[in-house]
Write a protein that holds these residues in place. Structure first.
Motif, PDB file in Angstrom:
ATOM      1  N   TRP A 114     -15.450  16.529 -35.549  1.00 52.39           N
ATOM      2  CA  TRP A 114     -14.593  18.201 -36.100  1.00 52.39           C
ATOM      3  C   TRP A 114     -15.681  18.926 -36.166  1.00 52.39           C
ATOM      4  CZ3 TRP A 114     -16.698  20.167 -40.068  1.00 52.39           C
ATOM      5  CH2 TRP A 114     -17.376  19.798 -40.512  1.00 52.39           C
ATOM      6  N   GLY A 115     -16.474  19.049 -35.969  1.00 55.73           N
ATOM      7  CA  GLY A 115     -17.959  20.169 -35.994  1.00 55.73           C
ATOM      8  C   GLY A 115     -18.429  20.446 -34.344  1.00 55.73           C
ATOM      9  N   GLY A 116     -17.777  19.703 -33.617  1.00 52.22           N
ATOM     10  CA  GLY A 116     -18.203  19.992 -31.950  1.00 52.22           C
ATOM     11  C   GLY A 116     -19.286  19.541 -30.887  1.00 52.22           C
ATOM     12  N   ARG A 117     -19.354  19.615 -30.226  1.00 55.11           N
ATOM     13  CA  ARG A 117     -19.698  17.991 -29.524  1.00 55.11           C
ATOM     14  C   ARG A 117     -21.213  17.481 -29.735  1.00 55.11           C
ATOM     15  NH1 ARG A 117     -21.433  17.417 -23.725  1.00 55.11           N
ATOM     16  NH2 ARG A 117     -20.012  15.458 -23.014  1.00 55.11           N
ATOM     17  N   ALA A 118     -21.443  16.298 -29.715  1.00 55.97           N
ATOM     18  CA  ALA A 118     -23.370  16.471 -30.093  1.00 55.97           C
ATOM     19  C   ALA A 118     -24.029  16.271 -28.433  1.00 55.97           C
ATOM     20  CB  ALA A 118     -23.284  14.709 -30.214  1.00 55.97           C
ATOM     21  N   ARG A 119     -24.970  16.579 -28.945  1.00 59.01           N
ATOM     22  CA  ARG A 119     -25.983  17.301 -27.646  1.00 59.01           C
ATOM     23  C   ARG A 119     -26.361  15.646 -27.004  1.00 59.01           C
ATOM     24  NH1 ARG A 119     -28.217  21.739 -26.581  1.00 59.01           N
ATOM     25  NH2 ARG A 119     -28.183  23.534 -28.433  1.00 59.01           N
ATOM     26  N   LEU A 120     -26.310  14.647 -27.249  1.00 62.25           N
ATOM     27  CA  LEU A 120     -27.020  13.671 -26.844  1.00 62.25           C
ATOM     28  C   LEU A 120     -25.722  12.593 -26.963  1.00 62.25           C
ATOM     29  CD1 LEU A 120     -29.564  12.140 -29.314  1.00 62.25           C
ATOM     30  CD2 LEU A 120     -30.164  13.259 -26.985  1.00 62.25           C
ATOM     31  N   ALA A 121     -25.897  11.137 -25.530  1.00 60.85           N
ATOM     32  CA  ALA A 121     -24.912  10.738 -25.192  1.00 60.85           C
ATOM     33  C   ALA A 121     -24.578   9.150 -25.768  1.00 60.85           C
ATOM     34  CB  ALA A 121     -24.511  10.763 -23.841  1.00 60.85           C
ATOM     35  N   GLY A 122     -25.929   9.613 -26.932  1.00 58.88           N
ATOM     36  CA  GLY A 122     -25.603   7.933 -27.744  1.00 58.88           C
ATOM     37  C   GLY A 122     -26.813   7.861 -28.784  1.00 58.88           C
ATOM     38  N   ILE A 123     -26.705   6.793 -29.345  1.00 58.55           N
ATOM     39  CA  ILE A 123     -27.764   6.169 -30.175  1.00 58.55           C
ATOM     40  C   ILE A 123     -27.770   4.573 -30.155  1.00 58.55           C
ATOM     41  CG2 ILE A 123     -29.353   6.517 -32.284  1.00 58.55           C
ATOM     42  CD1 ILE A 123     -27.509   8.623 -33.454  1.00 58.55           C
ATOM     43  N   ASP A 124     -29.351   4.170 -29.280  1.00 55.39           N
ATOM     44  CA  ASP A 124     -30.088   3.068 -29.186  1.00 55.39           C
ATOM     45  C   ASP A 124     -30.566   2.538 -30.794  1.00 55.39           C
ATOM     46  OD1 ASP A 124     -28.146   2.423 -27.253  1.00 55.39           O
ATOM     47  OD2 ASP A 124     -29.378   3.610 -25.305  1.00 55.39           O
ATOM     48  N   VAL A 125     -29.988   1.687 -31.422  1.00 58.02           N
ATOM     49  CA  VAL A 125     -30.840   1.399 -32.655  1.00 58.02           C
ATOM     50  C   VAL A 125     -31.292   0.371 -32.245  1.00 58.02           C
ATOM     51  CG1 VAL A 125     -30.609   1.934 -35.160  1.00 58.02           C
ATOM     52  CG2 VAL A 125     -29.425   3.310 -33.832  1.00 58.02           C
ATOM     53  N   THR A 126     -33.029  -0.021 -33.089  1.00 57.10           N
ATOM     54  CA  THR A 126     -33.199  -1.225 -33.102  1.00 57.10           C
ATOM     55  C   THR A 126     -33.712  -1.723 -34.646  1.00 57.10           C
ATOM     56  OG1 THR A 126     -33.537  -0.839 -30.365  1.00 57.10           O
ATOM     57  CG2 THR A 126     -35.005  -2.800 -31.780  1.00 57.10           C
ATOM     58  N   PHE A 127     -33.819  -2.155 -35.014  1.00 56.54           N
ATOM     59  CA  PHE A 127     -34.264  -2.446 -36.183  1.00 56.54           C
ATOM     60  C   PHE A 127     -35.626  -3.142 -35.805  1.00 56.54           C
ATOM     61  CE2 PHE A 127     -30.330  -2.489 -37.113  1.00 56.54           C
ATOM     62  CZ  PHE A 127     -29.404  -1.263 -37.763  1.00 56.54           C
ATOM     63  N   VAL A 128     -36.585  -2.587 -36.131  1.00 53.80           N
ATOM     64  CA  VAL A 128     -38.047  -3.442 -36.508  1.00 53.80           C
ATOM     65  C   VAL A 128     -38.997  -3.291 -37.996  1.00 53.80           C
ATOM     66  CG1 VAL A 128     -40.235  -2.856 -35.690  1.00 53.80           C
ATOM     67  CG2 VAL A 128     -38.007  -2.158 -34.316  1.00 53.80           C
ATOM     68  N   PRO A 129     -39.108  -4.191 -38.923  1.00 53.19           N
ATOM     69  CA  PRO A 129     -39.493  -3.913 -39.869  1.00 53.19           C
ATOM     70  C   PRO A 129     -40.776  -3.469 -40.107  1.00 53.19           C
ATOM     71  CG  PRO A 129     -37.738  -5.859 -39.550  1.00 53.19           C
ATOM     72  CD  PRO A 129     -38.192  -5.242 -37.776  1.00 53.19           C
ATOM     73  N   ASP A 130     -41.581  -5.051 -38.513  1.00 56.57           N
ATOM     74  CA  ASP A 130     -43.542  -4.838 -38.439  1.00 56.57           C
ATOM     75  C   ASP A 130     -43.707  -2.951 -38.022  1.00 56.57           C
ATOM     76  OD1 ASP A 130     -45.550  -5.050 -36.414  1.00 56.57           O
ATOM     77  OD2 ASP A 130     -45.408  -6.573 -38.326  1.00 56.57           O
ATOM     78  N   GLY A 131     -44.043  -2.388 -39.245  1.00 51.70           N
ATOM     79  CA  GLY A 131     -44.903  -1.621 -39.302  1.00 51.70           C
ATOM     80  C   GLY A 131     -45.629  -1.319 -38.079  1.00 51.70           C
ATOM     81  N   THR A 132     -46.738  -2.224 -37.987  1.00 55.05           N
ATOM     82  CA  THR A 132     -47.697  -1.975 -36.907  1.00 55.05           C
ATOM     83  C   THR A 132     -46.763  -1.344 -35.387  1.00 55.05           C
ATOM     84  OG1 THR A 132     -49.239  -2.890 -37.797  1.00 55.05           O
ATOM     85  CG2 THR A 132     -49.050  -3.052 -35.710  1.00 55.05           C
ATOM     86  N   ALA A 133     -45.742  -2.550 -34.949  1.00 56.41           N
ATOM     87  CA  ALA A 133     -44.982  -2.593 -34.207  1.00 56.41           C
ATOM     88  C   ALA A 133     -44.525  -1.129 -33.896  1.00 56.41           C
ATOM     89  CB  ALA A 133     -44.063  -3.830 -34.080  1.00 56.41           C
ATOM     90  N   ARG A 134     -43.320  -0.647 -34.790  1.00 61.04           N
ATOM     91  CA  ARG A 134     -42.816   0.590 -34.774  1.00 61.04           C
ATOM     92  C   ARG A 134     -43.816   1.703 -34.297  1.00 61.04           C
ATOM     93  NH1 ARG A 134     -40.929  -1.076 -39.649  1.00 61.04           N
ATOM     94  NH2 ARG A 134     -42.530   0.696 -40.847  1.00 61.04           N
ATOM     95  N   ALA A 135     -45.155   1.621 -34.572  1.00 59.72           N
ATOM     96  CA  ALA A 135     -46.017   2.683 -34.420  1.00 59.72           C
ATOM     97  C   ALA A 135     -45.816   2.022 -32.562  1.00 59.72           C
ATOM     98  CB  ALA A 135     -47.363   2.707 -35.361  1.00 59.72           C
ATOM     99  N   ALA A 136     -46.602   0.637 -32.918  1.00 56.40           N
ATOM    100  CA  ALA A 136     -47.460   0.786 -30.743  1.00 56.40           C
ATOM    101  C   ALA A 136     -45.424   1.285 -30.329  1.00 56.40           C
ATOM    102  CB  ALA A 136     -47.237  -0.477 -30.903  1.00 56.40           C
ATOM    103  N   ALA A 137     -44.239   1.487 -30.562  1.00 58.62           N
ATOM    104  CA  ALA A 137     -43.165   1.396 -29.793  1.00 58.62           C
ATOM    105  C   ALA A 137     -43.149   2.918 -29.726  1.00 58.62           C
ATOM    106  CB  ALA A 137     -41.855   1.213 -30.519  1.00 58.62           C
TER     107      ALA A 137
END
Length: 480
Positions: free
Chosen positions: A194-217
């Motif tokens: 209802w609010g218009g068309r998003a600019r992105l086609a999609g979102i790919d989420v990965t859950f990474v509990p390890d903080g060092t791994a998130r920063a490395a990503a």
């Protein structure tokens, strides 16, 4: 790092049409299969897939979302619903859908925190209007309805009587199309938004509990947006890629007032006196945090202006009192905080046994009072934009998140008074009286206020940097 990110990221349905997809590394995996009645609701909100009747502006005041306006009549509030909204499964958003979602939240066990101490009923009063009524007059009903835990979902989400399944059931610009347990989630653009068309086609989420791994990503280009970069990793990143935001989040030591050594107020006072919070701010958080003067921090600037003096009980010597100190690994700084606190408490005369686990494996024990002391990083206005809900949940006798097992008549009275006061200066004064009442019991020792560190890769635009952790990927988010 290839173990942290699934093969095929960025190859969802929308990507096949040549659209741009964004890769997001998030800290905590789903705890309740992404049920909106749990803390997982904030993930749905941050992905712009599930929406509420009301949202909050930067000042914490309510503004329209799925509801366009509202008016109050005593204990009842009538909300006018937005036209032209459809759920991701194509069904219509209407008054019955709102009634269904809110009623399910009202009878949930456990209740969403935002409804702690609130008896709420809801009925359709027209095709496009619903009336919400509370047992007692409640000036914060619109604020409560802004909580992601009160998102409005399609009927399909409730087909299983025991769980709520948000896949394909939201109203936001992105549709949740797939969940791979606690490892990943996929969202595609919803072109009927209802609010218009998003600019992105999609979102790919990965859950990474390890903080060092998130920063490395972020550093390696495996992720475009990284949630909660650990302080220890921030200095190793390109500083142009990180944003630091003061959070309404306090790192607090909760003390068990019901069983164990900390039943005695004097020993609680001794523990408070033993803590050198400045050493935590400097050593663990590398000065990327603010020293706590109370439970509410600089993200609420009025708190410091209205804070008064607190009278604490007299400390008594620990004399080797044995205590168990718990915390969790999901926030990278907390195990180190626990180790330093162990040293500080033992120096003061306590004997400390440390227990550290993942949050999902330790929360139930903490809530059951299994620890004498527990370190928690706690959002103070996460649910309603108003700290009364947090104070009630954590410190009222009937609060559902009362790790301190606190039952204090003075605290209950102060929080009830604050909760009944209309929003504005008078309510804020009531909030600070409630904070003072809690601090005087030494059921909780606030140590520091965190700042969130978010990583955004080069070329990423329109990502939200939200202190309340409700927004992240928005309709305007894009990739160069």
């Amino acid at each position: 790092m290839t173990g942290c990110f699934p093969e095929g990221s960025g190859t969802g349905r929308a990507a096949g049409s040549g659209g741009r997809r964004i890769r997001v590394a998030m800290m905590q995996p789903p705890r309740s299969a992404l049920s909106p009645l749990s803390d997982d609701a904030f993930k749905l909100s941050r992905w712009s897939t599930a929406e509420t009747l009301v949202v909050l502006d930067e000042n914490g005041d309510p503004k329209p979302a799925l509801a366009t306006e509202w008016k109050r009549n005593g204990k009842s509030w009538t909300f006018t619903l937005r036209d032209g909204v459809t759920f991701h499964d194509g069904t219509a958003f209407d008054a019955q859908a709102v009634v269904r979602s809110l009623r399910r939240a009202a009878i949930a066990s456990p209740k969403p925190r935002i409804l702690d101490g609130v008896e709420l009923t809801v009925r359709a009063t027209g095709d496009r209007t619903v009336t919400v009524t509370t047992a007692e007059e409640d000036p914060l009903v619109p604020h409560r309805l802004s909580s992601p835990q009160l998102s409005i979902l399609a009927a399909k989400a409730y087909r299983n009587g025991k769980t709520v399944d948000p896949v394909g059931a939201g109203t936001g610009p992105f549709e949740l199309v797939g969940v791979r347990g606690t490892s990943a989630a996929t969202l595609d653009r919803y072109d009927g938004y209802w609010g218009g068309r998003a600019r992105l086609a999609g979102i790919d989420v990965t859950f990474v509990p390890d903080g060092t791994a998130r920063a490395a990503a972020l550093r390696s280009g495996e992720a475009d947006v990284v949630e909660a970069v650990p302080v220890s990793q921030a200095a190793l990143l390109d500083q142009d890629l990180i944003t630091e935001v003061p959070m309404p989040r306090t790192c607090t030591l909760y003390l068990n007032t019901e069983t164990g050594p900390f039943r005695k107020a004097g020993l609680r006072a001794a523990a408070r006196a033993a803590i050198d919070a400045e050493a935590l701010v400097t050593g663990v958080y590398e000065k990327r945090a603010d020293l706590a003067r109370g439970l509410l921090g600089p993200a609420l600037p009025w708190a410091a202006e209205l804070r008064g003096e607190v009278t604490y009980p007299k400390a008594t010597a620990p004399a080797g009192a044995r205590i168990t100190l718990g915390t969790f690994t999901d926030r990278a700084e907390l195990p180190e905080v626990a180790q330093l606190l162990q040293q500080q408490l033992e120096k003061a005369g306590f004997t400390v046994e440390l227990e550290v686990r993942e949050y999902a494996q330790i929360e139930a024990d903490a809530l059951d009072g299994a620890f004498d002391a527990f370190i928690l990083s706690r959002a103070t206005v996460l649910d309603s934009g108003d700290p009364v809900a947090y104070l009630y949940s954590d410190f009222a006798s009937a609060g559902s998140f009362n790790i301190s097992q606190l039952a204090d008549a003075g605290v209950d009275t102060a929080l009830d008074t604050a909760g009944a006061t209309p929003s504005g200066t008078a309510r804020r004064r009531g909030v600070m009286k409630g904070e003072a009442a809690v601090l005087a019991t030494v059921a909780a020792v606030p140590m520091l206020h965190e700042r969130v560190i978010q990583g955004d890769a080069k070329g990423v635009t329109g990502v939200a940097h939200d202190p309340r952790e409700r927004e992240l990927i928005t309709i305007d988010t894009d990739l160069a």
